[in-house]
Design a protein around this motif. Structure first.
Motif, short mmCIF file in Angstrom:
data_model
loop_
_atom_site.label_atom_id
_atom_site.label_comp_id
_atom_site.label_asym_id
_atom_site.label_seq_id
_atom_site.Cartn_x
_atom_site.Cartn_y
_atom_site.Cartn_z
N GLU A 43 -24.17 -0.45 2.93
CA GLU A 43 -24.71 -0.58 1.69
C GLU A 43 -26.58 -0.37 2.48
O GLU A 43 -27.35 0.17 3.36
CB GLU A 43 -25.76 -1.97 1.08
CG GLU A 43 -27.22 -1.24 -0.68
CD GLU A 43 -27.27 -2.45 -0.68
OE1 GLU A 43 -27.98 -2.40 -2.20
OE2 GLU A 43 -26.80 -3.54 -0.66
N GLY A 44 -27.03 1.47 1.71
CA GLY A 44 -27.52 2.16 2.15
C GLY A 44 -27.58 3.43 3.67
O GLY A 44 -28.30 4.06 3.61
N GLN A 45 -26.66 3.09 4.05
CA GLN A 45 -26.19 3.58 5.06
C GLN A 45 -26.32 5.14 4.86
O GLN A 45 -25.52 5.47 3.67
CB GLN A 45 -25.19 2.98 6.19
CG GLN A 45 -24.31 3.95 6.92
CD GLN A 45 -23.03 3.87 7.56
OE1 GLN A 45 -22.85 2.90 7.26
NE2 GLN A 45 -22.43 4.51 8.15
N ARG A 46 -26.69 6.24 5.81
CA ARG A 46 -26.20 7.63 5.02
C ARG A 46 -24.95 8.47 5.77
O ARG A 46 -24.85 7.53 7.54
CB ARG A 46 -26.83 8.40 5.43
CG ARG A 46 -28.68 8.14 4.26
CD ARG A 46 -29.41 9.03 4.73
NE ARG A 46 -29.74 10.43 4.15
CZ ARG A 46 -29.64 10.99 3.35
NH1 ARG A 46 -30.32 9.58 2.16
NH2 ARG A 46 -29.25 12.11 2.27
N PHE A 47 -24.00 8.89 5.59
CA PHE A 47 -23.30 9.36 6.22
C PHE A 47 -22.41 10.98 5.61
O PHE A 47 -23.11 11.29 4.57
CB PHE A 47 -22.31 8.64 5.29
CG PHE A 47 -21.53 8.26 4.57
CD1 PHE A 47 -20.28 9.04 3.86
CD2 PHE A 47 -22.25 7.33 3.83
CE1 PHE A 47 -19.41 8.47 2.30
CE2 PHE A 47 -21.25 7.29 2.20
CZ PHE A 47 -20.48 7.97 2.03
N LEU A 48 -21.78 11.60 6.13
CA LEU A 48 -21.49 12.83 5.88
C LEU A 48 -20.16 13.06 5.00
O LEU A 48 -19.22 12.11 5.81
CB LEU A 48 -21.43 13.68 7.12
CG LEU A 48 -22.67 13.60 7.89
CD1 LEU A 48 -22.67 14.65 9.31
CD2 LEU A 48 -23.63 14.52 7.15
N THR A 49 -20.10 13.49 3.77
CA THR A 49 -19.14 13.09 3.60
C THR A 49 -18.37 15.03 3.09
O THR A 49 -19.28 15.70 2.71
CB THR A 49 -19.13 12.67 3.07
OG1 THR A 49 -17.37 13.02 1.47
CG2 THR A 49 -19.75 13.04 0.97
N PRO A 50 -16.80 15.80 2.67
CA PRO A 50 -16.99 16.96 2.37
C PRO A 50 -16.88 17.18 1.34
O PRO A 50 -17.03 16.39 0.10
CB PRO A 50 -16.03 16.86 2.86
CG PRO A 50 -14.74 16.07 3.35
CD PRO A 50 -16.06 15.45 3.14
N LEU A 51 -18.03 18.37 0.06
CA LEU A 51 -18.50 18.63 -0.54
C LEU A 51 -17.40 20.04 -1.39
O LEU A 51 -16.67 20.05 -0.98
CB LEU A 51 -19.43 19.35 -0.30
CG LEU A 51 -20.14 20.56 -1.79
CD1 LEU A 51 -21.23 19.09 -2.90
CD2 LEU A 51 -20.43 21.27 -1.59
N PRO A 52 -16.19 19.13 -2.20
CA PRO A 52 -15.16 19.08 -3.32
C PRO A 52 -15.79 20.94 -3.53
O PRO A 52 -17.18 21.56 -3.54
CB PRO A 52 -15.05 18.68 -3.86
CG PRO A 52 -15.78 17.25 -3.70
CD PRO A 52 -17.25 17.98 -3.05
#
Length: 303
Positions: A108-117
């Motif tokens: 919780e609260g962690q920032r992570f990178l994810t692909p933008l659809p």
């Protein structure tokens, strides 16, 4: 008798015609039934292929992988890998999209990178993914008097602040919430002006002393101020370049593991100019020196 036989013959013919008609109708129904079944199978096949394409958004027709545009997301709770939830792009309620938790899960609260659809359609700066738009030393590619390299060479901190603002980064070059990144340009300019005032004040204070008689305190303050400002400059530029590479899925080409640090330390101006060209769509929007993004007001950001 003849009349009766004729009637029976007529009735037989009518019965035969009815049977033939029924057979034709049944055969027609059977034929159309087969067509319906085939159409259903075809529709199912099309839906399956469409679903397959939707899950392979980043594969082109040549079966070559297209690197995705990555965005930073804050985990709303501790979630396992593969969990899908609706996230907000840069914490903007009007920009929701679906994202998937990466391997290893998140806290919780962690920032992570994810692909933008790729189905997220909105105005943003267009830039290639998987590679830099041009080379590190192509500073004069936009023009010999272009604002991108002028800022990078003559006022590097302003150029870095503009890139940070385009990328929605904090004053340390790290992804952050839009509330925290809205004032990045102001924070960087404030740090620059504060350091200039600090340095000038110490220089004025040491004017009445000779080079050998300068108090130790003034010398120490100069060294400490220069060291802290230099460390921040190097770290923030290194993290900014790393954030640009991560967002556009650009791999390291040289000095693996320390390419960002080497570029920030040895090629500061060229590194800033390259990032400005990559994150700025100068083919569409003009370059402006005195603006928070290096583009005219109203120009979209990178995400």
């Amino acid at each position: 008798m003849i009349r009766s036989s004729s009637c029976r013959s007529t009735e037989s013919n009518l019965a035969a015609e009815r049977a033939s008609t029924k057979f034709d109708a049944d055969q027609t129904a059977l034929i159309f039934g087969d067509i319906s079944i085939n159409n259903n199978d075809q529709n199912a096949k099309i839906e399956k292929e469409t679903s397959k394409m939707a899950s392979e958004d980043y594969v082109n027709v040549d079966e070559g992988e297209i690197k995705p545009l990555m965005v930073s997301v804050t985990a709303p709770a501790s979630l396992p890998a593969g969990y899908t939830f609706e996230a907000l792009l840069n914490d903007d309620p009007s920009r929701p999209f679906l994202c998937e938790v990466p391997e290893g899960g998140v806290e919780e609260g962690q920032r992570f990178l994810t692909p933008l659809p790729m189905n997220v359609q909105e105005d943003r700066i267009n830039a290639p993914t998987g590679r830099w738009k041009d080379g590190l030393f192509d500073c004069f590619e936009p023009g010999y008097c272009h604002a991108s390299w002028c800022c990078a060479f003559f006022c590097s901190k302003i150029s870095m602040a503009q890139i940070m603002t385009r990328m929605s980064l904090t004053w340390l070059g790290e992804p952050g919430q839009r509330v925290a990144t809205n004032n990045t340009f102001k924070v960087v300019v404030l740090l620059l002006v504060s350091y200039m005032i600090y340095s000038i004040s110490l220089e004025v204070a040491s004017l009445e002393y000779g080079p050998r008689n300068t108090p130790t305190l003034i010398v120490a303050l100069k060294l400490v101020g220069s060291f802290l400002f230099g460390v921040w400059s190097l770290y923030s530029l290194c993290r900014t370049r790393q954030s640009v590479r991560q967002q556009y899925s650009i791999p390291e080409e040289h000095c693996h593991g320390c390419e960002d640090l080497c570029c920030a330390f040895f090629c500061t101006c060229c590194t800033l100019s390259q990032m400005a060209r990559h994150t700025g769509e100068y083919e569409t929007y003009p370059a402006v020196c005195c603006s928070t993004t290096g583009h005219p007001p109203g120009t979209p950001l990178t995400v």
